[in-house]
Design a protein around this motif. Structure first.
Motif, PDB file in Angstrom:
ATOM      1  N   GLY A  28      45.920 -24.112 100.467  1.00  0.00           N
ATOM      2  CA  GLY A  28      44.807 -23.227 100.134  1.00  0.00           C
ATOM      3  C   GLY A  28      43.626 -23.983  99.551  1.00  0.00           C
ATOM      4  N   LEU A  29      42.776 -23.237  98.812  1.00  0.00           N
ATOM      5  CA  LEU A  29      41.550 -23.794  98.238  1.00  0.00           C
ATOM      6  C   LEU A  29      41.741 -24.109  96.759  1.00  0.00           C
ATOM      7  CD1 LEU A  29      38.639 -21.643  99.749  1.00  0.00           C
ATOM      8  CD2 LEU A  29      39.220 -24.016 100.266  1.00  0.00           C
ATOM      9  N   TRP A  30      41.130 -25.230  96.319  1.00  0.00           N
ATOM     10  CA  TRP A  30      41.286 -25.685  94.943  1.00  0.00           C
ATOM     11  C   TRP A  30      39.970 -26.266  94.424  1.00  0.00           C
ATOM     12  CZ3 TRP A  30      46.162 -24.929  92.827  1.00  0.00           C
ATOM     13  CH2 TRP A  30      47.171 -24.623  93.746  1.00  0.00           C
ATOM     14  N   GLN A  31      39.838 -26.184  93.108  1.00  0.00           N
ATOM     15  CA  GLN A  31      38.685 -26.801  92.441  1.00  0.00           C
ATOM     16  C   GLN A  31      39.192 -27.903  91.519  1.00  0.00           C
ATOM     17  OE1 GLN A  31      36.568 -24.716  89.222  1.00  0.00           O
ATOM     18  NE2 GLN A  31      34.665 -25.074  90.327  1.00  0.00           N
ATOM     19  N   PRO A  32      38.782 -29.157  91.758  1.00  0.00           N
ATOM     20  CA  PRO A  32      39.225 -30.244  90.878  1.00  0.00           C
ATOM     21  C   PRO A  32      38.510 -30.193  89.528  1.00  0.00           C
ATOM     22  CG  PRO A  32      37.695 -31.089  92.511  1.00  0.00           C
ATOM     23  CD  PRO A  32      37.931 -29.645  92.860  1.00  0.00           C
ATOM     24  N   ASP A  33      39.207 -30.599  88.498  1.00  0.00           N
ATOM     25  CA  ASP A  33      38.623 -30.650  87.163  1.00  0.00           C
ATOM     26  C   ASP A  33      37.947 -32.010  86.994  1.00  0.00           C
ATOM     27  OD1 ASP A  33      37.925 -30.406  84.565  1.00  0.00           O
ATOM     28  OD2 ASP A  33      39.955 -30.382  83.736  1.00  0.00           O
ATOM     29  N   ILE A  34      36.682 -32.083  87.391  1.00  0.00           N
ATOM     30  CA  ILE A  34      35.895 -33.320  87.273  1.00  0.00           C
ATOM     31  C   ILE A  34      34.704 -33.028  86.368  1.00  0.00           C
ATOM     32  CG2 ILE A  34      34.856 -35.259  88.514  1.00  0.00           C
ATOM     33  CD1 ILE A  34      36.177 -34.355  91.035  1.00  0.00           C
ATOM     34  N   GLY A  35      34.969 -32.716  85.129  1.00  0.00           N
ATOM     35  CA  GLY A  35      33.907 -32.424  84.182  1.00  0.00           C
ATOM     36  C   GLY A  35      32.985 -31.338  84.699  1.00  0.00           C
ATOM     37  N   PRO A  36      31.668 -31.555  84.633  1.00  0.00           N
ATOM     38  CA  PRO A  36      30.732 -30.516  85.089  1.00  0.00           C
ATOM     39  C   PRO A  36      30.581 -30.446  86.597  1.00  0.00           C
ATOM     40  CG  PRO A  36      29.505 -32.423  84.348  1.00  0.00           C
ATOM     41  CD  PRO A  36      30.959 -32.714  84.062  1.00  0.00           C
ATOM     42  N   TYR A  37      31.137 -31.430  87.337  1.00  0.00           N
ATOM     43  CA  TYR A  37      30.827 -31.551  88.762  1.00  0.00           C
ATOM     44  C   TYR A  37      31.711 -30.702  89.671  1.00  0.00           C
ATOM     45  CZ  TYR A  37      27.990 -35.397  87.091  1.00  0.00           C
ATOM     46  OH  TYR A  37      27.055 -36.152  86.414  1.00  0.00           O
ATOM     47  N   GLY A  38      32.958 -30.474  89.304  1.00  0.00           N
ATOM     48  CA  GLY A  38      33.834 -29.643  90.124  1.00  0.00           C
ATOM     49  C   GLY A  38      34.024 -30.205  91.519  1.00  0.00           C
ATOM     50  N   GLY A  39      34.235 -29.304  92.478  1.00  0.00           N
ATOM     51  CA  GLY A  39      34.443 -29.723  93.860  1.00  0.00           C
ATOM     52  C   GLY A  39      35.191 -28.661  94.634  1.00  0.00           C
ATOM     53  N   LEU A  40      35.441 -28.920  95.912  1.00  0.00           N
ATOM     54  CA  LEU A  40      36.134 -27.980  96.784  1.00  0.00           C
ATOM     55  C   LEU A  40      37.155 -28.738  97.620  1.00  0.00           C
ATOM     56  CD1 LEU A  40      36.319 -25.048  97.892  1.00  0.00           C
ATOM     57  CD2 LEU A  40      34.660 -25.734  99.644  1.00  0.00           C
ATOM     58  N   LEU A  41      38.428 -28.471  97.359  1.00  0.00           N
ATOM     59  CA  LEU A  41      39.528 -29.106  98.098  1.00  0.00           C
ATOM     60  C   LEU A  41      40.242 -28.061  98.932  1.00  0.00           C
ATOM     61  CD1 LEU A  41      41.307 -31.887  98.169  1.00  0.00           C
ATOM     62  CD2 LEU A  41      42.927 -30.484  96.890  1.00  0.00           C
ATOM     63  N   ASN A  42      40.527 -28.392 100.190  1.00  0.00           N
ATOM     64  CA  ASN A  42      41.267 -27.508 101.085  1.00  0.00           C
ATOM     65  C   ASN A  42      42.541 -28.219 101.523  1.00  0.00           C
ATOM     66  OD1 ASN A  42      41.834 -25.275 102.726  1.00  0.00           O
ATOM     67  ND2 ASN A  42      40.785 -26.163 104.483  1.00  0.00           N
ATOM     68  N   VAL A  43      43.701 -27.666 101.148  1.00  0.00           N
ATOM     69  CA  VAL A  43      44.985 -28.271 101.498  1.00  0.00           C
ATOM     70  C   VAL A  43      45.569 -27.497 102.670  1.00  0.00           C
ATOM     71  CG1 VAL A  43      47.262 -28.954 100.676  1.00  0.00           C
ATOM     72  CG2 VAL A  43      45.323 -28.950  99.095  1.00  0.00           C
ATOM     73  N   VAL A  44      45.843 -28.204 103.765  1.00  0.00           N
ATOM     74  CA  VAL A  44      46.271 -27.548 105.005  1.00  0.00           C
ATOM     75  C   VAL A  44      47.484 -28.264 105.595  1.00  0.00           C
ATOM     76  CG1 VAL A  44      43.932 -26.773 105.545  1.00  0.00           C
ATOM     77  CG2 VAL A  44      44.745 -28.967 106.436  1.00  0.00           C
ATOM     78  N   VAL A  45      48.209 -27.541 106.439  1.00  0.00           N
ATOM     79  CA  VAL A  45      49.254 -28.136 107.262  1.00  0.00           C
ATOM     80  C   VAL A  45      48.619 -28.588 108.566  1.00  0.00           C
ATOM     81  CG1 VAL A  45      51.424 -27.742 108.489  1.00  0.00           C
ATOM     82  CG2 VAL A  45      51.050 -26.696 106.248  1.00  0.00           C
ATOM     83  N   ASP A  46      48.778 -29.850 108.903  1.00  0.00           N
ATOM     84  CA  ASP A  46      48.217 -30.397 110.131  1.00  0.00           C
ATOM     85  C   ASP A  46      49.346 -31.093 110.879  1.00  0.00           C
ATOM     86  OD1 ASP A  46      46.827 -31.607 112.171  1.00  0.00           O
ATOM     87  OD2 ASP A  46      45.129 -32.177 110.919  1.00  0.00           O
ATOM     88  N   GLY A  47      49.910 -30.415 111.871  1.00  0.00           N
ATOM     89  CA  GLY A  47      51.084 -30.953 112.553  1.00  0.00           C
ATOM     90  C   GLY A  47      52.244 -31.016 111.585  1.00  0.00           C
ATOM     91  N   LEU A  48      52.829 -32.178 111.413  1.00  0.00           N
ATOM     92  CA  LEU A  48      53.920 -32.353 110.462  1.00  0.00           C
ATOM     93  C   LEU A  48      53.438 -33.056 109.194  1.00  0.00           C
ATOM     94  CD1 LEU A  48      56.822 -33.319 112.888  1.00  0.00           C
ATOM     95  CD2 LEU A  48      56.204 -31.083 111.966  1.00  0.00           C
ATOM     96  N   PHE A  49      52.169 -32.849 108.879  1.00  0.00           N
ATOM     97  CA  PHE A  49      51.557 -33.408 107.676  1.00  0.00           C
ATOM     98  C   PHE A  49      50.974 -32.285 106.827  1.00  0.00           C
ATOM     99  CE2 PHE A  49      51.831 -36.998 110.349  1.00  0.00           C
ATOM    100  CZ  PHE A  49      51.687 -38.157 109.587  1.00  0.00           C
ATOM    101  N   ILE A  50      50.868 -32.522 105.548  1.00  0.00           N
ATOM    102  CA  ILE A  50      50.052 -31.708 104.651  1.00  0.00           C
ATOM    103  C   ILE A  50      48.933 -32.615 104.162  1.00  0.00           C
ATOM    104  CG2 ILE A  50      49.946 -30.516 102.433  1.00  0.00           C
ATOM    105  CD1 ILE A  50      52.793 -29.570 102.893  1.00  0.00           C
ATOM    106  N   ILE A  51      47.693 -32.201 104.375  1.00  0.00           N
ATOM    107  CA  ILE A  51      46.534 -33.047 104.044  1.00  0.00           C
ATOM    108  C   ILE A  51      45.603 -32.289 103.099  1.00  0.00           C
ATOM    109  CG2 ILE A  51      44.571 -34.345 104.956  1.00  0.00           C
ATOM    110  CD1 ILE A  51      46.038 -34.630 107.571  1.00  0.00           C
ATOM    111  N   GLY A  52      45.121 -32.997 102.080  1.00  0.00           N
ATOM    112  CA  GLY A  52      44.115 -32.453 101.171  1.00  0.00           C
ATOM    113  C   GLY A  52      42.743 -32.983 101.539  1.00  0.00           C
ATOM    114  N   TRP A  53      41.875 -32.082 102.026  1.00  0.00           N
ATOM    115  CA  TRP A  53      40.515 -32.454 102.437  1.00  0.00           C
ATOM    116  C   TRP A  53      39.516 -32.041 101.361  1.00  0.00           C
ATOM    117  CZ3 TRP A  53      39.860 -35.284 106.798  1.00  0.00           C
ATOM    118  CH2 TRP A  53      40.847 -35.224 107.788  1.00  0.00           C
ATOM    119  N   MET A  54      38.728 -32.988 100.894  1.00  0.00           N
ATOM    120  CA  MET A  54      37.631 -32.652  99.990  1.00  0.00           C
ATOM    121  C   MET A  54      36.405 -32.325 100.829  1.00  0.00           C
ATOM    122  SD  MET A  54      36.679 -32.290  96.816  1.00  0.00           S
ATOM    123  CE  MET A  54      37.434 -33.376  95.600  1.00  0.00           C
ATOM    124  N   TYR A  55      35.836 -31.118 100.604  1.00  0.00           N
ATOM    125  CA  TYR A  55      34.650 -30.690 101.346  1.00  0.00           C
ATOM    126  C   TYR A  55      33.402 -30.996 100.521  1.00  0.00           C
ATOM    127  CZ  TYR A  55      36.951 -28.507 105.276  1.00  0.00           C
ATOM    128  OH  TYR A  55      37.667 -28.309 106.429  1.00  0.00           O
TER     129      TYR A  55
END
Length: 409
Positions: A28-55
């Motif tokens: 699913g979607l996640w927000q990293p705790d990087i002080g004031p900057y935050g971010g958007l991470l999307n963790v998905v199943v890709d084939g037989l992998f789980i990958i965390g993509w930072m958008y």
């Protein structure tokens, strides 16, 4: 970089037990705790992998360009009975990492080989590489001294984490047929801070823009704009709209009207509370409906009118003196509303909600004129189909908004 290497056939039972089931809570979607900057991470199943993509937003100020993304970690089965976590940060390929699931809506990543993040040219080469990726230019191309300071500060702050981060779950906002436009994630221009990600959600007669990424003035998690859908603005014709003083007069009149209505609502509520306290028998209580129901009916009527107005269009131009990072904004809009925008000093000092104008251009773009700053932010929808990101309930979404705002505060 090759993300998905070749590997031998795996038994599906092993893949499910050791990979998909074990790590199901981090999809699913996640927000990293990087002080004031935050971010958007999307963790998905890709084939037989789980990958965390930072958008990442596109390069400033190209708000209509597609999002950029890069892998931060991946999980797969190197052996039949054991899942391997690899850090993808840096430029030397996958290396040993670790993931800890703290609880259902929180997890953390750790890189066990941070030397893989270093470059032969030292910090200067790392900074130049980061700058090209983050801004699409060199420091010499950025002439504004304050902007250079902000960029350098962000690099120093964010690079110290070395992909050792804690993430909090975020949900996409729920939608209803009455919403002005479809809620969701948008890219927005924020002056010298560049492009940031904002979540637009609807809450009855209000719409809220919550920062998913932020900056040292207004951190991630804070409510950057609030739109009062009960108070549409009638803009003057284009020639008079060029006059900033005329726009200010219109907005400040509505601000005063809103203040009076809020005072009247408080007085009615106080009178109703006193009446209920004085009542000695249920029959003496005010009948169901009354002023509250009448107010709701009026609001509903106003909302219907708003929807009708939103279907048309009118010419639009920014007033003289209002600064915009992107001059390629639409020259027609559907409807405008009174709103407030959050401004603060460095370090989120002396935060204050100030009046402004929400401008709806179309289903995928809107703008906000910050009267006090004399600046304009343009927002464009993020058109990515995120999986496993729907809120289980409206209450869960509201609770999520509170949770991501708490660390920033």
């Amino acid at each position: 970089m090759k993300i998905l290497p070749d590997y031998e056939h795996m038994e599906y039972r092993d893949v499910y037990t050791c990979l998909l089931h074990r790590y199901r809570h981090i999809l699913g979607l996640w927000q990293p705790d990087i002080g004031p900057y935050g971010g958007l991470l999307n963790v998905v199943v890709d084939g037989l992998f789980i990958i965390g993509w930072m958008y990442l937003p596109p390069h400033d100020p190209h708000v209509d360009d597609p999002m950029r993304f890069k892998p931060l970690f991946r999980i797969h089965l190197m052996e039949r009975k054991s899942a391997t976590v690899e850090c993808m940060y840096g430029h030397k390929g996958p290396h040993n990492g670790h993931i800890q699931i703290v609880k259902k809506d929180e997890f953390s990543t750790k890189c066990n080989q941070t030397d893989h993040h270093r470059m032969s040219g030292g910090r200067q080469e790392e900074f130049r590489t980061w700058l090209r990726e983050e801004w699409g230019r060199t420091l010499e191309d950025i002439f504004h001294e304050h902007m250079q300071e902000l960029i350098l500060m962000k690099f120093i702050y964010t690079s110290q984490y070395d992909n050792c981060l804690t993430y909090r779950r975020i949900y996409l906002p729920p939608s209803s047929p009455d919403d002005l436009i479809k809620p969701g994630l948008f890219k927005g221009t924020y002056g010298s801070h560049g492009l940031e990600i904002v979540m637009l959600s609807f809450h009855g007669k209000k719409a809220k823009g919550t920062k998913i990424t932020g900056d040292p003035n207004i951190p991630a998690g804070q409510q950057t704009v609030e739109i009062d859908l009960a108070h549409p603005l009638q803009l003057p014709d284009v020639e008079n709209l060029r006059d900033f003083g005329e726009l200010s007069r219109i907005v400040l009149e509505v601000q005063e009207q809103v203040r009076r209505e809020e005072q009247e609502q408080e007085q009615r509520q106080e009178a109703e509370d006193r009446s209920q306290q004085a009542a000695s028998h249920p029959a003496a209580k005010p009948p169901l409906g009354g002023e509250g129901a009448e107010g709701e009916e009026t609001a509903a009527g106003a909302e219907g009118t708003t929807q009708d107005k939103a279907s048309g269009s009118q010419p639009f131009v920014l007033p003289m003196g209002v600064i915009s990072r992107n001059e390629d904004y639409p020259r027609t809009c559907r409807i405008c509303f009174y709103g407030t925008g959050l401004i603060a000093g460095h370090g989120f000092t002396s935060p204050e909600r100030t009046p402004g104008v929400f401008v709806l251009f179309d289903d995928d773009r809107f703008g906000f004129i910050w009267l006090e700053l004399k600046s304009f932010s343009l927002y464009s929808r993020i058109k990515v189909s995120f999986q496993n990101a729907e809120a289980p309930s409206r209450e869960a979404f509201d609770e999520m908004l509170k949770n991501i705002q708490s660390p920033a505060t």
